[in-house]
Design an enzyme around this catalytic site. Structure first.
Site, PDB file in Angstrom:
ATOM      1  N   ARG A 104       0.919  -1.185   0.095  1.00 22.32           N
ATOM      2  CA  ARG A 104      -0.119  -0.078  -0.056  1.00 22.32           C
ATOM      3  C   ARG A 104       1.088   1.120   0.018  1.00 22.32           C
ATOM      4  O   ARG A 104       1.585   1.499   0.765  1.00 22.32           O
ATOM      5  CB  ARG A 104      -1.013   0.103   1.296  1.00 22.32           C
ATOM      6  CG  ARG A 104      -1.864   1.167   1.444  1.00 22.32           C
ATOM      7  CD  ARG A 104      -2.677   1.066   2.522  1.00 22.32           C
ATOM      8  NE  ARG A 104      -3.420   2.101   2.776  1.00 22.32           N
ATOM      9  CZ  ARG A 104      -4.720   2.452   2.636  1.00 22.32           C
ATOM     10  NH1 ARG A 104      -5.423   1.397   1.841  1.00 22.32           N
ATOM     11  NH2 ARG A 104      -5.592   3.203   2.924  1.00 22.32           N
ATOM     12  N   GLN A 134     -10.470  -2.484  -3.066  1.00 23.91           N
ATOM     13  CA  GLN A 134     -11.471  -1.784  -2.908  1.00 23.91           C
ATOM     14  C   GLN A 134     -12.657  -1.988  -3.903  1.00 23.91           C
ATOM     15  O   GLN A 134     -13.756  -2.424  -3.701  1.00 23.91           O
ATOM     16  CB  GLN A 134     -11.260  -0.380  -2.596  1.00 23.91           C
ATOM     17  CG  GLN A 134     -12.377   0.344  -2.034  1.00 23.91           C
ATOM     18  CD  GLN A 134     -13.002   0.010  -0.728  1.00 23.91           C
ATOM     19  OE1 GLN A 134     -12.274  -0.195   0.199  1.00 23.91           O
ATOM     20  NE2 GLN A 134     -14.362  -0.597  -0.854  1.00 23.91           N
ATOM     21  N   CYS A 263     -16.163   3.851   0.259  1.00 23.65           N
ATOM     22  CA  CYS A 263     -14.815   3.058   0.685  1.00 23.65           C
ATOM     23  C   CYS A 263     -14.309   3.403   2.071  1.00 23.65           C
ATOM     24  O   CYS A 263     -13.559   2.667   2.426  1.00 23.65           O
ATOM     25  CB  CYS A 263     -13.700   3.234  -0.384  1.00 23.65           C
ATOM     26  SG  CYS A 263     -13.186   4.910  -0.562  1.00 23.65           S
TER      27      CYS A 263
END
Length: 305
Positions: A104, A134, A263
């Site tokens: 990430r 996501q 999200c």
């Protein structure tokens, strides 16, 4: 799934996306019914975090545990990659210790370079360009609630960021019509727009007014106006995105019973009203839960023997 890595949804076919979603459904069923599914017993996932996280870290770590494996948290501030070690060296070292890497970070190029030199699967947990895990969870949630994806209209309201990029690609590849509303200067990536305009079948449009994007939508999705790394732009962005709040008045333009997705984390009163958020909280938190199941599907398909 023919891919060695999950770097961005542009790399996948619609069939591969649906394979992931089908597998995610099975993972969710097994988890909900107490069925052991330790398909990655003895496997280890290295998790590199150069951006802070709640959902990504917890869902990947719990997911590996449920699959019978182990996840290692590597902070960008505390590991050698954060101190300037070349990405290719990190890739080659972790490939000798672990069975997969999740990262990430900021630059998509870093993820691509990591995958180029790794001999184990690499999963993009988020970059400034793409957020594939996501969006797989988003698509899974929509398919659960509406029993299909093909032929539905997805509207995204907000910044043309990693979420917009991945929603455009994932939605179109799954047969959805996609409409995106962004202020001028905040458009999705040109590579994504080139892809969208070249697609035959599902329709794509980029507009400047949220009402136009939401008209007739089955699913309305939004995201924060200032993502991580953009905090200094917050005041400028709040002015640019004035009128881009997903509120009850805007949703009157959508189809009756439309879904709303976010999200998270959400800034109530900015990109989404508190009223709309709470009215659609079940959908939004189901979407958050489905990160776990979608990512387990990805890990299984990439890391199984």
């Amino acid at each position: 799934m023919t891919q060695r890595h999950l770097l961005k949804l542009l790399d996948l076919t619609g069939e591969e996306i649906n394979q992931i979603l089908d597998t995610a459904d099975q993972m969710k069923y097994s988890q909900k019914h107490g069925i052991v599914h330790d398909y990655l017993r003895g496997k280890t996932l290295a998790m590199i975090f150069e951006k802070n996280s709640t959902r990504t870290r917890v869902s990947f770590e719990v997911g590996m545990y449920q699959l019978g494996g182990h996840a290692l948290f590597l902070s960008g501030k505390e590991s050698q990659i954060g101190r300037g070690e070349p990405v290719e060296d990190t890739a080659r070292v972790l490939s000798r210790y672990c069975d997969g890497i999740m990262i990430r970070t900021f630059a998509q190029s870093e993820v691509e370079e990591l995958a180029k030199h790794a001999t184990i699967p690499v999963v993009n947990g988020l970059t400034d360009f793409a957020h594939p895990c996501q969006v797989l969870a988003d698509l899974m949630t929509v398919r659960e609630r509406m029993s299909r994806l093909e032929g539905l209209k997805l509207a995204f309201i907000g910044d043309g960021n990693n979420m917009a990029n991945s929603l455009i690609v994932g939605g179109l590849k799954c047969g959805m019509d996609v409409s995106v509303a962004c202020p001028e200067g905040y458009d999705p990536d040109s590579e994504v727009l080139d892809f969208a305009h070249a697609v035959t079948g599902p329709k794509f449009e980029l507009v400047r007014t949220p009402a136009q994007a939401v008209a007739g939508a089955d699913v309305v999705i939004t995201d924060v106006w200032a993502s991580m790394g953009q905090e200094e732009e917050k005041a400028v962005r709040q002015r640019a995105f004035a009128g881009y709040c997903v509120d009850a008045q805007l949703l009157e333009m959508a189809k009756p019973g439309c879904m709303v997705q976010h999200c998270l984390p959400a800034h109530r009163g900015e990109e989404i009203s508190a009223e709309v958020f709470e009215q659609h909280a079940d959908e939004i938190f189901e979407e958050a839960e489905n990160r776990l199941h979608a990512q387990k599907a990805v890990l299984y398909l990439l890391m199984k023997d």
